[in-house]
Structure formats: structure tokens, C-alpha cells
Design a protein around this motif. Structure first.
Motif, PDB file in Angstrom:
ATOM      1  N   LYS A 128      20.771  -2.625 -11.529  1.00 39.84           N
ATOM      2  CA  LYS A 128      21.978  -3.355 -11.916  1.00 39.84           C
ATOM      3  C   LYS A 128      21.601  -4.768 -12.355  1.00 39.84           C
ATOM      4  O   LYS A 128      20.611  -5.332 -11.898  1.00 39.84           O
ATOM      5  N   GLY A 129      22.427  -5.305 -13.250  1.00 38.75           N
ATOM      6  CA  GLY A 129      22.229  -6.694 -13.659  1.00 38.75           C
ATOM      7  C   GLY A 129      20.916  -6.955 -14.366  1.00 38.75           C
ATOM      8  O   GLY A 129      20.312  -8.025 -14.215  1.00 38.75           O
ATOM      9  N   LEU A 130      20.442  -6.003 -15.153  1.00 38.64           N
ATOM     10  CA  LEU A 130      19.200  -6.189 -15.903  1.00 38.64           C
ATOM     11  C   LEU A 130      19.392  -7.249 -16.988  1.00 38.64           C
ATOM     12  O   LEU A 130      20.460  -7.342 -17.596  1.00 38.64           O
ATOM     13  N   GLU A 131      18.357  -8.028 -17.230  1.00 37.31           N
ATOM     14  CA  GLU A 131      18.386  -9.029 -18.296  1.00 37.31           C
ATOM     15  C   GLU A 131      17.239  -8.739 -19.263  1.00 37.31           C
ATOM     16  O   GLU A 131      16.083  -8.646 -18.841  1.00 37.31           O
ATOM     17  N   PHE A 132      17.577  -8.599 -20.542  1.00 38.91           N
ATOM     18  CA  PHE A 132      16.540  -8.273 -21.522  1.00 38.91           C
ATOM     19  C   PHE A 132      17.007  -8.601 -22.934  1.00 38.91           C
ATOM     20  O   PHE A 132      18.195  -8.859 -23.177  1.00 38.91           O
ATOM     21  N   LYS A 133      16.042  -8.600 -23.850  1.00 41.00           N
ATOM     22  CA  LYS A 133      16.336  -8.798 -25.272  1.00 41.00           C
ATOM     23  C   LYS A 133      16.406  -7.444 -25.964  1.00 41.00           C
ATOM     24  O   LYS A 133      15.702  -6.507 -25.597  1.00 41.00           O
ATOM     25  N   ALA A 134      17.265  -7.363 -26.973  1.00 43.65           N
ATOM     26  CA  ALA A 134      17.347  -6.158 -27.802  1.00 43.65           C
ATOM     27  C   ALA A 134      17.571  -6.598 -29.242  1.00 43.65           C
ATOM     28  O   ALA A 134      18.105  -7.683 -29.496  1.00 43.65           O
ATOM     29  N   GLU A 135      17.141  -5.763 -30.170  1.00 45.93           N
ATOM     30  CA  GLU A 135      17.247  -6.121 -31.591  1.00 45.93           C
ATOM     31  C   GLU A 135      18.612  -5.742 -32.154  1.00 45.93           C
ATOM     32  O   GLU A 135      19.090  -4.617 -31.960  1.00 45.93           O
ATOM     33  N   ARG A 303      19.016   0.657 -25.573  1.00 50.65           N
ATOM     34  CA  ARG A 303      18.668   1.706 -24.617  1.00 50.65           C
ATOM     35  C   ARG A 303      17.157   1.751 -24.360  1.00 50.65           C
ATOM     36  O   ARG A 303      16.726   1.967 -23.222  1.00 50.65           O
ATOM     37  N   GLN A 304      16.364   1.558 -25.413  1.00 51.10           N
ATOM     38  CA  GLN A 304      14.914   1.603 -25.227  1.00 51.10           C
ATOM     39  C   GLN A 304      14.442   0.469 -24.326  1.00 51.10           C
ATOM     40  O   GLN A 304      13.624   0.682 -23.426  1.00 51.10           O
ATOM     41  N   GLN A 305      14.953  -0.737 -24.559  1.00 46.56           N
ATOM     42  CA  GLN A 305      14.571  -1.883 -23.719  1.00 46.56           C
ATOM     43  C   GLN A 305      15.041  -1.671 -22.279  1.00 46.56           C
ATOM     44  O   GLN A 305      14.328  -2.011 -21.321  1.00 46.56           O
ATOM     45  N   ALA A 423      26.678   8.646 -20.082  1.00 42.14           N
ATOM     46  CA  ALA A 423      27.644   7.809 -19.358  1.00 42.14           C
ATOM     47  C   ALA A 423      26.929   6.792 -18.473  1.00 42.14           C
ATOM     48  O   ALA A 423      27.368   5.647 -18.343  1.00 42.14           O
ATOM     49  N   THR A 424      25.808   7.208 -17.894  1.00 40.65           N
ATOM     50  CA  THR A 424      25.032   6.307 -17.027  1.00 40.65           C
ATOM     51  C   THR A 424      24.421   5.181 -17.850  1.00 40.65           C
ATOM     52  O   THR A 424      24.409   4.015 -17.427  1.00 40.65           O
ATOM     53  N   LEU A 425      23.912   5.509 -19.032  1.00 38.78           N
ATOM     54  CA  LEU A 425      23.355   4.477 -19.915  1.00 38.78           C
ATOM     55  C   LEU A 425      24.428   3.479 -20.331  1.00 38.78           C
ATOM     56  O   LEU A 425      24.176   2.260 -20.352  1.00 38.78           O
ATOM     57  N   LEU A 428      25.148   1.277 -17.310  1.00 39.58           N
ATOM     58  CA  LEU A 428      24.061   0.311 -17.096  1.00 39.58           C
ATOM     59  C   LEU A 428      24.126  -0.835 -18.104  1.00 39.58           C
ATOM     60  O   LEU A 428      23.864  -1.985 -17.767  1.00 39.58           O
ATOM     61  N   GLN A 429      24.482  -0.479 -19.364  1.00 36.48           N
ATOM     62  CA  GLN A 429      24.587  -1.517 -20.392  1.00 36.48           C
ATOM     63  C   GLN A 429      25.699  -2.508 -20.034  1.00 36.48           C
ATOM     64  O   GLN A 429      25.550  -3.723 -20.226  1.00 36.48           O
ATOM     65  N   GLU A 430      26.799  -1.994 -19.502  1.00 36.65           N
ATOM     66  CA  GLU A 430      27.903  -2.876 -19.095  1.00 36.65           C
ATOM     67  C   GLU A 430      27.470  -3.816 -17.970  1.00 36.65           C
ATOM     68  O   GLU A 430      27.973  -4.938 -17.861  1.00 36.65           O
ATOM     69  N   GLN A 431      26.527  -3.359 -17.141  1.00 38.79           N
ATOM     70  CA  GLN A 431      26.061  -4.156 -16.012  1.00 38.79           C
ATOM     71  C   GLN A 431      24.964  -5.155 -16.407  1.00 38.79           C
ATOM     72  O   GLN A 431      24.567  -5.995 -15.601  1.00 38.79           O
TER      73      GLN A 431
END
Length: 462
Positions: A128-135, A303-305, A423-425, A428-431
Motif C-alpha cells: 500500500k502507498g507505493l511511490e514511483f515514477k511512470a511514463e 502497472r509495470q513500475q 481489480a487488484t491492480l 493498488l494504483q488508487e493507493q
């Protein structure tokens, strides 16, 4: 039966099994009786061989080996049932069989070791609460224009050219042959295999061939013969030619230019198989498609990141039997893709090549399997359920597309898993906290990091 368990890597359980004295004696007696009934010995009727004669003729080693094969198999199955172990596939005997034969004595306790694969285990960490960059890929109208021009080029009529030299965009019909250039800058005598052709159609477009090859034809006129040198890239597929200078001798036999069709309603109708009557309608449809593709590309980057971070933060212990099944699934998918492209899979998936192909497919299989297991475990913990309406739609669509007989229960299971993972992805993106950067940024950063690591490694060696 005394059983000692030990957790092993690769989702295995090690078992040390002690078989009681009465069981070892019974197994021995049963094996000898069975051999006495089935073995043919000269001078004796079948089934009438005296016990001592049988042991003497066959030898104690062979008899004990026969006993142990059944004893180990039966004891292992009983141990798995006793310990309520969910075993996958076959067991692996980790004790030396020769040593077991030497140590085995009927009527005395007998101990051996084996290992079994068990279902993968997932240990969840941070998700939860992941922080990352995406293109972020934005819709680019110029890409649509390039696509339209490409379609015009594909529909072009080839018209012979006689009054000028070859230029980019033309199609040249030529004979050519290549020879290595030595250190003195002179051609060597032998033609290099694979560098000779007659009446070869050369599409003079950038990136079509090895850098420098197309450029060698620029300016050539009909019936002209010309020599030019091409330096093959260091990473060229043919290791023998990689990084080498090759002198080509080429003769231009025909030259054609593309006469592009008018960009009008008629062209739009023809190129879309009459799906669209006007150019504007066709372009509007393309724009919608290109915008959707940009959104999908952005979503895939996110999703990949996210999956990369999940793999770093969460532990998965994969059983070898499951990895092998996933490798088979990866290769089966590749075979179907090659078949759709018209490629003869029998030329690729040969008996000699399959082991190498399986080895190459392993990283992808492990990654796919690990991602799926982590997401499934998160869905279980967070109680994420499949959307019933989406499930029914996918099920009906799948049934309409499958032509041969199928197992409906397995199909439902696969669709359910697919919807839950999606649905899980999304959940997770919302989180997550995502910083969007322009397309190509992350790839450039990765290359820069890799170059830095290589430089540091070289400096350490010095």
C-alpha cells in the motif's frame, strides 16, 4: 512412522522418514514372495523356486533394491498423508540409493531422506502507498500523420525511373556481393556467405538494413556498378561479421519510385475496406484509436513500475514444478504468436533448441508467476472480489470464441482470476502516489544508471 520436516528453498519440504522394523521386514518378505512367483530360473518351475535358492541366484543387492523401490515409494506416500502435506508432482530422493541398499537390513528400522515440492508461499511486505515514477504517453497528432503517410506509401504504385540517380524512398533492384576488408584496406578474395544476391529488391528507407548499406546506393544510376564499404555494428547477430568492414560491389538493374495515391475519400474507403466512406471519418476513427493506445501505454507503464516494486517488497517462494509449467505456458504462447505471423514453428522449436528456449523463457515465467501470486494474495487479504457483470460478459465472449470442446469450470476459474488481478491492480494504483514523467524518461535513466555501474566496475578492476 516418524517424520521430520525441514523447509527448503524453491518451495520444497525436506522429509526424513524412519520406517519401523516390522514394516521393513514385511516389505522384504512381500518382495521375496513376489519374486519367487514371477522369476524364471533354470531347473525350477515358475513359482516353485525355494527362498534360499532365489536369494542366492539373484543376489541380496538386487533383492534389496527391489524391496526399497516399493518401500520408499509407499513410505513417502504414507508420510505425506500422515503430515497432511500438499505435495506437487513427484518426490526427489535426496539420500544415496546405493548407500540405502548397503544400510538396509530387514527387521531393523530404516531411515531415508526425500524432498517434495509444495505450493508457492507468499510473504507480503509493503504494497500500500507505493511511490514511483511512470511514463505519461500523450496523444501525438504527428504519429497519426505518419501512419496515414505510411498507408499511402504501402498503397503506392511503383513507377520505373530512368532519368536520375537513386534516392531515399525509391525501390532499387540490384545484384550485390560482399567481401571482408583487411587491415590494409584491400578486399579479400572470398565472398562472405549471406552477402550475395541477384535481383534483390532494396527498399531505400532508413533502418531497413545495416547502417551504411542503403546510403551506398544513393546517387547510383541504371546499370551502374559501384563499390562501397559498410561497417557492421558490434552487436550484429552474426558474431563473425560483427564490427567488421565489408566491401560491397553492387550493380543497379532497375530503379522505381513510389507514386502516392491522392489523400481523399476514395483512398480512405479503399484502405479501410469500405468501412469508412470519407477521409474525415477514417481519420476521426484513427484519432480515437491513437488516443486509446496512448492511454493503454501509460497504464502499462504504471502497472509495470508497480509490479517491479511489488516484486522488490514482497517475497515469493516458487516450486520448480510450477515454474516448469509456466515456462511451458510461455513457450506455447510464443508458438501461437509465431504461427499467427506465418512463421514455421518447426524450424524454431526443434528438439535441440527446446532446452535453450526453456532456459531463456525461465526469467519471464518466474516473473509472471511471482506477480500473479503476489496479486492473488493481496486480493485475498484485501477481500477484492470479481465484478459479476464483467465476469458474465467475459464468460459469454470466451464461449463464443472457443471452437473446440472446453472445461467450463476451468474457464470460469481463469476468467475469475484475470478479473480479480485486474481489480487488484486498479486498487493498488488508487493507493499509490505516482509521478508521471514524459515517455522515454525512465528508459534513459535506466541506461544512464547501467553505464554508471559499468564505469564504476571498470574503475574497481583497474
Amino acid at each position: 512412522m516418524k517424520v521430520t520436516q525441514e523447509k527448503l528453498p524453491a518451495s520444497q519440504v525436506g522429509l526424513e522418514i524412519e520406517v519401523s522394523a516390522d514394516v521393513t521386514q514385511k516389505a522384504y518378505n512381500n518382495a521375496v514372495s513376489k519374486l519367487a512367483r514371477t522369476v524364471n530360473l533354470p531347473g525350477f518351475r515358475k513359482g516353485k523356486v525355494p527362498r534360499q535358492i532365489l536369494i542366492q541366484r539373484l543376489g541380496s543387492g538386487r533383492i534389496k533394491a527391489t524391496v526399497l523401490e516399493d518401500l520408499i515409494d509407499d513410505s513417502l506416500k504414507a508420510a505425506i498423508d500422515q503430515e497432511k502435506i500438499e505435495a506437487l508432482g513427484n518426490y526427489k530422493l535426496t539420500s544415496s540409493f546405493d548407500e540405502l541398499i548397503a544400510n538396509y537390513k530387514p527387521g531393523e528400522p530404516f531411515t531415508f531422506k526425500a524432498s517434495v515440492d509444495v505450493p508457492a508461499s507468499v510473504t507480503l511486505g509493503t504494497y500500500k502507498g507505493l511511490e514511483f515514477k511512470a511514463e505519461q504517453t500523450d496523444y501525438d497528432p504527428s504519429k497519426l500523420d505518419e501512419f496515414v503517410e505510411q498507408k499511402r506509401s504501402e498503397a503506392a504504385t511503383l513507377v520505373p525511373v530512368e532519368d536520375r540517380g537513386a534516392q531515399m524512398g525509391d525501390v532499387a533492384i540490384a545484384d550485390y556481393e560482399g567481401r571482408y576488408v583487411n587491415d590494409a584496406g584491400e578486399e579479400e578474395g572470398e565472398i562472405i556467405p549471406g552477402t550475395q544476391a541477384e535481383d534483390f529488391s532494396v527498399e531505400m528507407e532508413e533502418g531497413k538494413f545495416v547502417p551504411g548499406f542503403i546510403e551506398g546506393f544513393i546517387g547510383m544510376k541504371l546499370e551502374e556498378t559501384k563499390k562501397f564499404v559498410v561497417t557492421f555494428p558490434e552487436e550484429y547477430g552474426n558474431e563473425e561479421m560483427a564490427g567488421k568492414d565489408v566491401s560491397f560491389t553492387a550493380t543497379l538493374k532497375e530503379l522505381k519510385e513510389r507514386e502516392l495515391p491522392e489523400l481523399d475519400d476514395e483512398f480512405a474507403s479503399d484502405i479501410s475496406n469500405e468501412e469508412f466512406e470519407t477521409l474525415d471519418a477514417w481519420k476521426a476513427s484513427l484519432e480515437e484509436q491513437f488516443k486509446k493506445n496512448a492511454e493503454i501505454t501509460t497504464k502499462n507503464s504504471v502497472r509495470q513500475q508497480m509490479l517491479d516494486l511489488l516484486a522488490q517488497n514482497n517475497e515469493v517462494d516458487l516450486p520448480e514444478v510450477s515454474v516448469n509449467e509456466e515456462i511451458t505456458a510461455v513457450l506455447s504462447q510464443q508458438m501461437m504468436e509465431f504461427s499467427r505471423m506465418g512463421i514455421d514453428i518447426n524450424q524454431i522449436f526443434t528438439k535441440d533448441m527446446v532446452p535453450k528456449l526453456r532456459e531463456n523463457a525461465r526469467p519471464e515465467a518466474e516473473q509472471r508467476l511471482g506477480n500473479s501470486l503476489i496479486l492473488t494474495e493481496i486480493a485475498k487479504v484485501e477481500k477484492i472480489e470479481p465484478d459479476e457483470e464483467k465476469f458474465n460478459e467475459r464468460l459469454e465472449q470466451a464461449k463464443s470464441e472457443i471452437e473446440q470442446d472446453f472445461d467450463e469450470d476451468r474457464l470460469k476459474e481463469a476468467i475469475t482470476e484475470e478479473i480479480v488481478i485486474e481489480a487488484t491492480l486498479d486498487w493498488l494504483q488508487e493507493q499509490s502516489k505516482i509521478e508521471f514523467v514524459p515517455a522515454g524518461t525512465l528508459e534513459a535513466e535506466a541506461e544512464e544508471t547501467e553505464e554508471t555501474i559499468e564505469v564504476e566496475a571498470e574503475e574497481e578492476e583497474e
